[in-house]
Design a protein around this motif. Structure first.
Motif, PDB file in Angstrom:
ATOM      1  N   MET A   1     -11.322  78.348  12.232  1.00  0.00           N
ATOM      2  CA  MET A   1     -11.764  78.854  13.523  1.00  0.00           C
ATOM      3  C   MET A   1     -10.785  78.567  14.662  1.00  0.00           C
ATOM      4  SD  MET A   1     -15.034  77.563  15.602  1.00  0.00           S
ATOM      5  CE  MET A   1     -14.466  75.956  15.141  1.00  0.00           C
ATOM      6  N   PRO A   2     -10.294  77.330  14.844  1.00  0.00           N
ATOM      7  CA  PRO A   2      -9.402  77.131  15.988  1.00  0.00           C
ATOM      8  C   PRO A   2      -8.126  77.949  15.819  1.00  0.00           C
ATOM      9  CG  PRO A   2     -10.160  75.042  15.110  1.00  0.00           C
ATOM     10  CD  PRO A   2     -10.530  76.100  14.116  1.00  0.00           C
ATOM     11  N   GLU A   3      -7.617  78.385  16.950  1.00  0.00           N
ATOM     12  CA  GLU A   3      -6.405  79.204  16.979  1.00  0.00           C
ATOM     13  C   GLU A   3      -5.267  78.566  16.195  1.00  0.00           C
ATOM     14  OE1 GLU A   3      -5.610  81.929  19.740  1.00  0.00           O
ATOM     15  OE2 GLU A   3      -7.547  82.298  18.820  1.00  0.00           O
ATOM     16  N   ASN A   5      -5.143  76.930  13.685  1.00  0.00           N
ATOM     17  CA  ASN A   5      -5.189  76.947  12.236  1.00  0.00           C
ATOM     18  C   ASN A   5      -4.868  78.302  11.648  1.00  0.00           C
ATOM     19  OD1 ASN A   5      -5.880  74.362  12.399  1.00  0.00           O
ATOM     20  ND2 ASN A   5      -7.639  74.501  11.044  1.00  0.00           N
ATOM     21  N   ARG A   6      -4.770  79.301  12.487  1.00  0.00           N
ATOM     22  CA  ARG A   6      -4.436  80.611  11.963  1.00  0.00           C
ATOM     23  C   ARG A   6      -3.030  80.603  11.404  1.00  0.00           C
ATOM     24  NH1 ARG A   6      -6.608  84.418  16.587  1.00  0.00           N
ATOM     25  NH2 ARG A   6      -8.788  83.980  16.263  1.00  0.00           N
ATOM     26  N   LYS A  28       1.709  74.077  22.267  1.00  0.00           N
ATOM     27  CA  LYS A  28       1.230  74.829  21.098  1.00  0.00           C
ATOM     28  C   LYS A  28       1.902  76.186  21.162  1.00  0.00           C
ATOM     29  CE  LYS A  28      -3.424  72.934  21.097  1.00  0.00           C
ATOM     30  NZ  LYS A  28      -4.797  73.254  21.495  1.00  0.00           N
ATOM     31  N   SER A  40       0.305  77.090  25.272  1.00  0.00           N
ATOM     32  CA  SER A  40      -0.298  76.128  26.194  1.00  0.00           C
ATOM     33  C   SER A  40       0.324  74.765  25.949  1.00  0.00           C
ATOM     34  CB  SER A  40      -1.820  76.074  26.000  1.00  0.00           C
ATOM     35  OG  SER A  40      -2.124  75.609  24.701  1.00  0.00           O
ATOM     36  N   LEU A  43      -2.122  69.902  28.919  1.00  0.00           N
ATOM     37  CA  LEU A  43      -3.034  70.037  30.058  1.00  0.00           C
ATOM     38  C   LEU A  43      -4.144  71.038  29.756  1.00  0.00           C
ATOM     39  CD1 LEU A  43      -3.329  69.072  33.031  1.00  0.00           C
ATOM     40  CD2 LEU A  43      -1.916  71.020  33.717  1.00  0.00           C
ATOM     41  N   GLY A  44      -3.852  72.060  28.987  1.00  0.00           N
ATOM     42  CA  GLY A  44      -4.852  73.072  28.625  1.00  0.00           C
ATOM     43  C   GLY A  44      -4.799  74.274  29.553  1.00  0.00           C
ATOM     44  N   VAL A  45      -5.177  75.431  29.015  1.00  0.00           N
ATOM     45  CA  VAL A  45      -5.022  76.702  29.737  1.00  0.00           C
ATOM     46  C   VAL A  45      -5.706  76.685  31.103  1.00  0.00           C
ATOM     47  CG1 VAL A  45      -5.420  79.191  29.621  1.00  0.00           C
ATOM     48  CG2 VAL A  45      -4.948  77.914  27.525  1.00  0.00           C
ATOM     49  N   LEU A  46      -6.947  76.200  31.124  1.00  0.00           N
ATOM     50  CA  LEU A  46      -7.732  76.234  32.359  1.00  0.00           C
ATOM     51  C   LEU A  46      -7.058  75.422  33.476  1.00  0.00           C
ATOM     52  CD1 LEU A  46     -10.868  77.237  32.928  1.00  0.00           C
ATOM     53  CD2 LEU A  46     -11.216  74.786  33.110  1.00  0.00           C
ATOM     54  N   LYS A  47      -6.660  74.203  33.150  1.00  0.00           N
ATOM     55  CA  LYS A  47      -6.048  73.343  34.175  1.00  0.00           C
ATOM     56  C   LYS A  47      -4.624  73.796  34.501  1.00  0.00           C
ATOM     57  CE  LYS A  47      -8.897  69.312  33.156  1.00  0.00           C
ATOM     58  NZ  LYS A  47      -9.435  69.704  31.826  1.00  0.00           N
ATOM     59  N   PRO A 300     -17.130  86.674  28.975  1.00  0.00           N
ATOM     60  CA  PRO A 300     -15.897  87.447  29.123  1.00  0.00           C
ATOM     61  C   PRO A 300     -15.955  88.749  28.332  1.00  0.00           C
ATOM     62  CG  PRO A 300     -15.420  85.159  28.544  1.00  0.00           C
ATOM     63  CD  PRO A 300     -16.891  85.369  28.347  1.00  0.00           C
ATOM     64  N   PHE A 323     -11.354  85.247  31.134  1.00  0.00           N
ATOM     65  CA  PHE A 323     -12.024  84.449  32.149  1.00  0.00           C
ATOM     66  C   PHE A 323     -11.002  84.092  33.216  1.00  0.00           C
ATOM     67  CE2 PHE A 323     -13.802  80.631  34.067  1.00  0.00           C
ATOM     68  CZ  PHE A 323     -15.132  81.005  34.223  1.00  0.00           C
ATOM     69  N   PRO A 325     -10.028  81.474  35.780  1.00  0.00           N
ATOM     70  CA  PRO A 325     -10.359  80.112  36.204  1.00  0.00           C
ATOM     71  C   PRO A 325     -10.444  79.939  37.718  1.00  0.00           C
ATOM     72  CG  PRO A 325      -8.782  80.038  34.410  1.00  0.00           C
ATOM     73  CD  PRO A 325      -8.880  81.478  34.842  1.00  0.00           C
TER      74      PRO A 325
END
Lengths: 374, 122
Positions: A1-3, A5-6, A28, A40, A43-47, A300, A323, A325
């Protein structure tokens, strides 16, 4: 499921020259337009997204293609290749423009900066670089005009603190206006422009000089590395088009709401590729229009979602969505029949087989601190 | 007395009697990044093992969460409607997704325990 791991076929992907720097920063990676790109950072996409709006973000955009166009016929060539008044474009000015096919469909959207009497810098999208180069070489045939693709590291620094960060890093940018460009040194290129809706700069330099510059900018306390995922949400909030999603060879600048980028004298025709058809579309009024779309709830609505009217009549499709932010709600854009393009028009998107209520919304979704551009 | 199982798709399932609570693992939420929306199923729906049951959405993408075992949905985490980031803050606790009444408890034998899952993600 997590990106993460694709399993992607990464064998044929090109690596950025500063790849090791991004790995060290904890990026990543994912594939984009044939490149392995930082998507990303820790910090992560949102931040990351919010940081660009609040301070400054550093992006590696070396996947984009710089093309040096030089020669006595350079302006004449570009005025055939693009809806540009290149001969009268002041030195130092950047113009957002297009490569159009004979149906006025967008082959690519470009930034063209005049660097001198006989020199221009073209910045092209990664996914269209090969097509753009071949096309410009064709247009230059038989003319005194050299078309040279450049290998450069290309960085963008975006956000309200960008000017102060650049100044502190030793770049003389205070007098640069938005949508202007210059060569700070031979082999370098710097413009005040961007793809986030914020003030900012794009700076290209030879690969061997780039690590030091990137490290210097990244070391500034106001600066964070920003990946491609936040670049996408930033440009979407700013109402800017992504080539391949919001623009392609079946969409024209008028339908895309980008008529402002066509000089007035060229809207009734001219000597550039696609001129006749574009003039017809402008005279008739486009059948479809690109619009902003806001979902009523928190869900979204993403690219590809079909749109209908509340009565169920087909009403176009979403071409970018996600989405926002900074907007703090889902944001999207898409193409709808011209009669349905008024802000407030209610539409229904289909997401995983279920209806999601949306309405046409004014672009951009956030107040821009830059002027129009790409 | 409860026991927690894990799947290769990064879900956890905590079983107490016939009831199972399901969520995504902390590793999964780290990979996904900040969640902005969680689409939950209707209570009462019967789901088969492997069926797409929940959708978790980050800024950049929507990802399916599959049913780790078969059963009937008895509850969903309503708190996630207003606070999807609860999954990021407490993936294996308050950020649970759904509760199920198990229809085939034997399916649990095919899942991993915590040690096996840790070994898989490391």
């Amino acid at each position: 499921m997590p990106e993460g791991n694709r399993v992607d076929d990464t064998a044929d992907l090109k690596s950025l020259p500063l790849n090791a720097l991004h790995e060290a920063a904890g990026a990543k990676f994912g594939p984009f337009a044939g490149w392995s790109m930082p998507l990303s950072y820790p910090l992560g996409v949102l931040k990351e997204h919010l940081h660009v709006r609040e301070q400054a973000g550093l992006f590696d955009i070396s996947h984009m293609q710089l093309i040096d166009v030089a020669g006595a016929d350079a302006a004449a060539m570009l005025s055939k290749a693009c809806p540009l008044e290149a001969a009268s474009q002041p030195t130092g000015l950047s113009k957002y423009t297009f490569a159009l096919n004979d149906r006025a469909g967008v082959i690519d959207d470009l930034i063209v900066t005049r660097l001198g009497e006989n020199r221009f810098m073209v910045v092209a999208n990664a996914s269209r670089a090969a097509v753009d180069i071949a096309r410009l070489v064709d247009f230059a045939e038989g003319l005194d005009c050299r078309v040279e693709p450049l290998e450069r590291v290309f960085l963008a620094l975006q956000g309200p603190a960008a000017e102060a960060v650049m100044t502190d890093a030793g770049f003389d940018v205070a007098d640069m206006k938005f949508m202007s460009g210059t060569e700070p040194k031979p082999g370098w290129f710097m413009s005040r422009s961007g793809y986030t809706g914020e003030d900012g700069f794009e700076i290209a330099m030879p690969v061997d000089a780039a690590t030091a510059v990137a490290q210097k900018l990244a070391a500034d306390k106001r600066v964070e590395w920003i990946g491609l995922a936040a670049r996408d949400s930033l440009r979407l909030e700013a109402g800017l088009c992504l080539y391949g999603q919001d623009l392609d060879e079946n969409t024209d600048p008028a339908s895309a709401g980008l008529q402002w980028a066509i000089p007035k004298a060229l809207r009734q025709g001219g000597g550039y590729a696609g001129a006749a058809r574009l003039a017809e579309i402008i005279a008739e009024g486009p059948a479809q229009r690109r619009v902003g779309l806001k979902a009523e709830g928190r869900q979204p609505v993403r690219a590809g979602a079909p749109l209908t009217t509340p009565d169920g009549a087909p009403a176009g499709r979403v071409t970018s969505g996600g989405f926002g932010p900074s907007a703090d709600h889902p944001v999207a854009m898409g193409y709808v029949p011209a009669a349905l393009a008024l802000p407030g028009t209610e539409l229904i998107a289909e997401v995983r087989g279920k209806p999601v209520a949306m309405h046409v919304a004014k672009l951009p979704f956030v107040q821009k601190r830059s002027s129009k551009g790409n | 007395m409860s026991k927690t199982y894990y799947t290769e798709d990064h879900e956890w399932i905590r079983v107490e009697g016939e009831t199972a609570t399901v969520g995504i693992t902390n590793y999964a939420q780290e990979q996904l990044g900040d969640l902005v929306f969680v689409e939950l199923p209707e209570i009462g729906r019967s789901i088969a093992k492997g069926e797409e049951t929940v959708v978790v959405e980050s800024v950049k993408a929507a990802s399916d969460v599959y049913a780790p075992v078969s059963g009937e949905i008895t509850d969903v985490n309503e708190a996630l409607a207003g606070d999807p980031a609860l999954v990021n803050r407490a993936a294996e606790g308050d950020g649970w997704l759904i509760r199920l009444k198990l229809s085939e408890p034997g399916q649990l034998d095919e899942l991993m325990d915590q040690a096996a899952y840790q070994a898989m993600v490391e």
